[in-house]
Design a protein around this motif. Sequence first.
Motif, mmCIF file in Angstrom:
data_model
loop_
_atom_site.group_PDB
_atom_site.id
_atom_site.type_symbol
_atom_site.label_atom_id
_atom_site.label_comp_id
_atom_site.label_asym_id
_atom_site.label_seq_id
_atom_site.Cartn_x
_atom_site.Cartn_y
_atom_site.Cartn_z
ATOM 1 N N SER A 120 0.825 -1.216 0.000
ATOM 2 C CA SER A 120 0.000 0.000 0.000
ATOM 3 C C SER A 120 0.852 1.255 0.000
ATOM 4 O O SER A 120 0.489 2.265 -0.624
ATOM 5 C CB SER A 120 -0.924 0.003 1.225
ATOM 6 N N LYS A 121 1.981 1.200 0.691
ATOM 7 C CA LYS A 121 2.851 2.377 0.737
ATOM 8 C C LYS A 121 3.504 2.623 -0.617
ATOM 9 O O LYS A 121 3.640 3.776 -1.049
ATOM 10 C CB LYS A 121 3.917 2.181 1.816
ATOM 11 N N GLN A 122 3.902 1.564 -1.303
ATOM 12 C CA GLN A 122 4.563 1.719 -2.600
ATOM 13 C C GLN A 122 3.574 1.946 -3.745
ATOM 14 O O GLN A 122 3.895 2.635 -4.717
ATOM 15 C CB GLN A 122 5.414 0.487 -2.905
ATOM 16 N N PHE A 123 2.377 1.334 -3.623
ATOM 17 C CA PHE A 123 1.389 1.389 -4.713
ATOM 18 C C PHE A 123 0.019 1.746 -4.126
ATOM 19 O O PHE A 123 -0.863 0.885 -4.016
ATOM 20 C CB PHE A 123 1.326 0.047 -5.433
ATOM 21 N N PRO A 124 -0.173 2.996 -3.732
ATOM 22 C CA PRO A 124 -1.387 3.368 -2.991
ATOM 23 C C PRO A 124 -2.689 3.236 -3.768
ATOM 24 O O PRO A 124 -3.762 3.203 -3.150
ATOM 25 C CB PRO A 124 -1.117 4.833 -2.616
ATOM 26 N N SER A 125 -2.637 3.148 -5.100
ATOM 27 C CA SER A 125 -3.877 3.132 -5.884
ATOM 28 C C SER A 125 -4.349 1.737 -6.292
ATOM 29 O O SER A 125 -5.420 1.598 -6.883
ATOM 30 C CB SER A 125 -3.709 3.996 -7.149
ATOM 31 N N ILE A 126 -3.561 0.700 -5.984
ATOM 32 C CA ILE A 126 -3.992 -0.652 -6.345
ATOM 33 C C ILE A 126 -4.973 -1.184 -5.307
ATOM 34 O O ILE A 126 -5.034 -0.704 -4.175
ATOM 35 C CB ILE A 126 -2.793 -1.622 -6.471
ATOM 36 N N THR A 127 -5.754 -2.180 -5.696
ATOM 37 C CA THR A 127 -6.653 -2.874 -4.764
ATOM 38 C C THR A 127 -5.937 -4.098 -4.218
ATOM 39 O O THR A 127 -5.358 -4.870 -4.984
ATOM 40 C CB THR A 127 -7.945 -3.307 -5.474
ATOM 41 N N ILE A 128 -5.964 -4.271 -2.894
ATOM 42 C CA ILE A 128 -5.322 -5.421 -2.260
ATOM 43 C C ILE A 128 -6.363 -6.172 -1.445
ATOM 44 O O ILE A 128 -7.070 -5.569 -0.623
ATOM 45 C CB ILE A 128 -4.160 -4.989 -1.339
ATOM 46 N N ILE A 129 -6.472 -7.477 -1.673
ATOM 47 C CA ILE A 129 -7.415 -8.320 -0.931
ATOM 48 C C ILE A 129 -6.616 -9.405 -0.222
ATOM 49 O O ILE A 129 -5.957 -10.222 -0.864
ATOM 50 C CB ILE A 129 -8.462 -8.939 -1.860
ATOM 51 N N GLY A 130 -6.654 -9.403 1.108
ATOM 52 C CA GLY A 130 -5.932 -10.385 1.897
ATOM 53 C C GLY A 130 -6.866 -11.378 2.546
ATOM 54 O O GLY A 130 -8.041 -11.071 2.801
ATOM 55 N N GLU A 131 -6.352 -12.556 2.829
ATOM 56 C CA GLU A 131 -7.182 -13.595 3.432
ATOM 57 C C GLU A 131 -7.627 -13.240 4.837
ATOM 58 O O GLU A 131 -8.770 -13.468 5.219
ATOM 59 C CB GLU A 131 -6.439 -14.935 3.467
ATOM 60 N N GLU A 132 -6.721 -12.703 5.634
ATOM 61 C CA GLU A 132 -7.001 -12.531 7.050
ATOM 62 C C GLU A 132 -7.761 -11.239 7.313
ATOM 63 O O GLU A 132 -7.468 -10.196 6.739
ATOM 64 C CB GLU A 132 -5.700 -12.547 7.856
ATOM 65 N N ASP A 133 -8.739 -11.327 8.221
ATOM 66 C CA ASP A 133 -9.556 -10.178 8.592
ATOM 67 C C ASP A 133 -8.852 -9.435 9.720
ATOM 68 O O ASP A 133 -8.959 -9.799 10.885
ATOM 69 C CB ASP A 133 -10.942 -10.652 9.039
ATOM 70 N N GLU A 134 -8.113 -8.390 9.352
ATOM 71 C CA GLU A 134 -7.320 -7.640 10.320
ATOM 72 C C GLU A 134 -7.765 -6.186 10.361
ATOM 73 O O GLU A 134 -8.022 -5.578 9.322
ATOM 74 C CB GLU A 134 -5.827 -7.681 9.936
ATOM 75 N N PRO A 135 -7.869 -5.585 11.556
ATOM 76 C CA PRO A 135 -8.200 -4.166 11.633
ATOM 77 C C PRO A 135 -7.161 -3.326 10.890
ATOM 78 O O PRO A 135 -5.965 -3.565 10.992
ATOM 79 C CB PRO A 135 -8.164 -3.882 13.142
ATOM 80 N N SER A 136 -7.630 -2.341 10.137
ATOM 81 C CA SER A 136 -6.716 -1.523 9.341
ATOM 82 C C SER A 136 -5.802 -0.653 10.192
ATOM 83 O O SER A 136 -4.782 -0.161 9.716
ATOM 84 C CB SER A 136 -7.521 -0.630 8.387
ATOM 85 N N ASP A 137 -6.171 -0.437 11.461
ATOM 86 C CA ASP A 137 -5.358 0.421 12.317
ATOM 87 C C ASP A 137 -4.387 -0.377 13.199
ATOM 88 O O ASP A 137 -3.804 0.168 14.131
ATOM 89 C CB ASP A 137 -6.250 1.297 13.197
ATOM 90 N N SER A 138 -4.228 -1.688 12.915
ATOM 91 C CA SER A 138 -3.267 -2.482 13.685
ATOM 92 C C SER A 138 -1.873 -1.898 13.508
ATOM 93 O O SER A 138 -1.456 -1.601 12.378
ATOM 94 C CB SER A 138 -3.273 -3.943 13.213
ATOM 95 N N PRO A 139 -1.121 -1.699 14.581
ATOM 96 C CA PRO A 139 0.222 -1.124 14.463
ATOM 97 C C PRO A 139 1.148 -2.049 13.685
ATOM 98 O O PRO A 139 1.126 -3.266 13.850
ATOM 99 C CB PRO A 139 0.672 -0.971 15.922
ATOM 100 N N VAL A 140 1.964 -1.468 12.832
ATOM 101 C CA VAL A 140 2.907 -2.223 12.015
ATOM 102 C C VAL A 140 4.313 -1.740 12.331
ATOM 103 O O VAL A 140 4.623 -0.564 12.108
ATOM 104 C CB VAL A 140 2.622 -2.046 10.510
ATOM 105 N N PRO A 141 5.169 -2.602 12.891
ATOM 106 C CA PRO A 141 6.550 -2.191 13.182
ATOM 107 C C PRO A 141 7.241 -1.657 11.934
ATOM 108 O O PRO A 141 7.019 -2.162 10.822
ATOM 109 C CB PRO A 141 7.196 -3.489 13.678
ATOM 110 N N SER A 142 8.072 -0.672 12.104
ATOM 111 C CA SER A 142 8.715 -0.030 10.950
ATOM 112 C C SER A 142 9.577 -0.999 10.156
ATOM 113 O O SER A 142 9.695 -0.865 8.932
ATOM 114 C CB SER A 142 9.561 1.155 11.419
ATOM 115 N N ASP A 143 10.153 -2.000 10.830
ATOM 116 C CA ASP A 143 11.014 -2.934 10.093
ATOM 117 C C ASP A 143 10.212 -3.979 9.326
ATOM 118 O O ASP A 143 10.789 -4.814 8.636
ATOM 119 C CB ASP A 143 12.021 -3.605 11.028
#
Length: 309
Positions: A63-86
């Motif tokens: 999403s950071k590299q390609f903000p305009s594409i549609t991405i569909i993932g298997e797992e139902d995860e809250p969009s605001d889950s913290p993501v470590p920088s690494d």
Amino acid sequence: MAQTAPLIPRLVASSIAIANRAGEIIRNVMSKGDLGIVEKTGKNDLQTEADRSAQRCIITSLSKQFPSITIIGEEDEPSDSPVPSDWVVSEVDQDILRLECPDNLQQVSAEEVVVWVDPLDGTSEYTQGLLDHVTVLIGIAVGNRSVAGVIHQPYYNYQKENEPLGRTIWGIRGVGVGGFEPKAAPEGQRIITTTRSHSTPEVQATLDAMKPDNILRVGGAGHKVMLLIEGKAHAYVFASAGCKRWDTCAPEAILVALGGKLTDMHGKEYSYDKNTPFPNKGGVLATGKGENHEWYLEKVPEAIRKKLV
């Protein structure tokens, strides 16, 4: 070069680096010992901390590299889950950017692209220690066709000493494949791979109708297609609606780029546009390069074919 290359090669180049990082995350979760297992819809539909974390890595990075594409993932995860920088990957595989992109993929726009993500294919096997069954799948579709895919095997070579751990393979329709050595399946035999944990009477009846010399019952759609492209099986047969689009998008693209084929049990290709239903209700039939796909289709019992609609 990264910014001048067409979108699809850039997506594949990024997906390779991202899949490698997701594989590291999966191994790290396993090494800590607490898999964080939850049941989604049943005992054979599990989710672990590795599934959740790998998906956050993949989707955030893409999403950071390609903000305009549609991405569909298997797992139902809250969009605001913290993501470590690494976990946020910005590297790309430079070799992919040097490839010549076919004419039909030269002018693809981000709005036409759907990326299907299975962050850990073979979760049940992962929890049971069958680590060679585990894959990370990133499939790239344009319109309704799967055109490119990346399969990462986090535990490739895990039982071998002094060998690099993990492997990533890729395929782009009209370009080819890389990251592995394609092989042909043995002549004079019929080896079929199918589900390890989701068999039904219909699945077995379909296999029986094809009279295989050997059946390889393994986990994960990615792993099954790997058996085809490495010459360990001739066909992947699953006469059931248990598979999803994120299971088949990446494997289909790689298999087709190599010269194989993947359809439902009626011989129809699956659609991968953003509005398509997730389940592969028509089952899955995949054949390796040089195999007669129609022969396998003809062997599917008509009564079973009628159930898979």
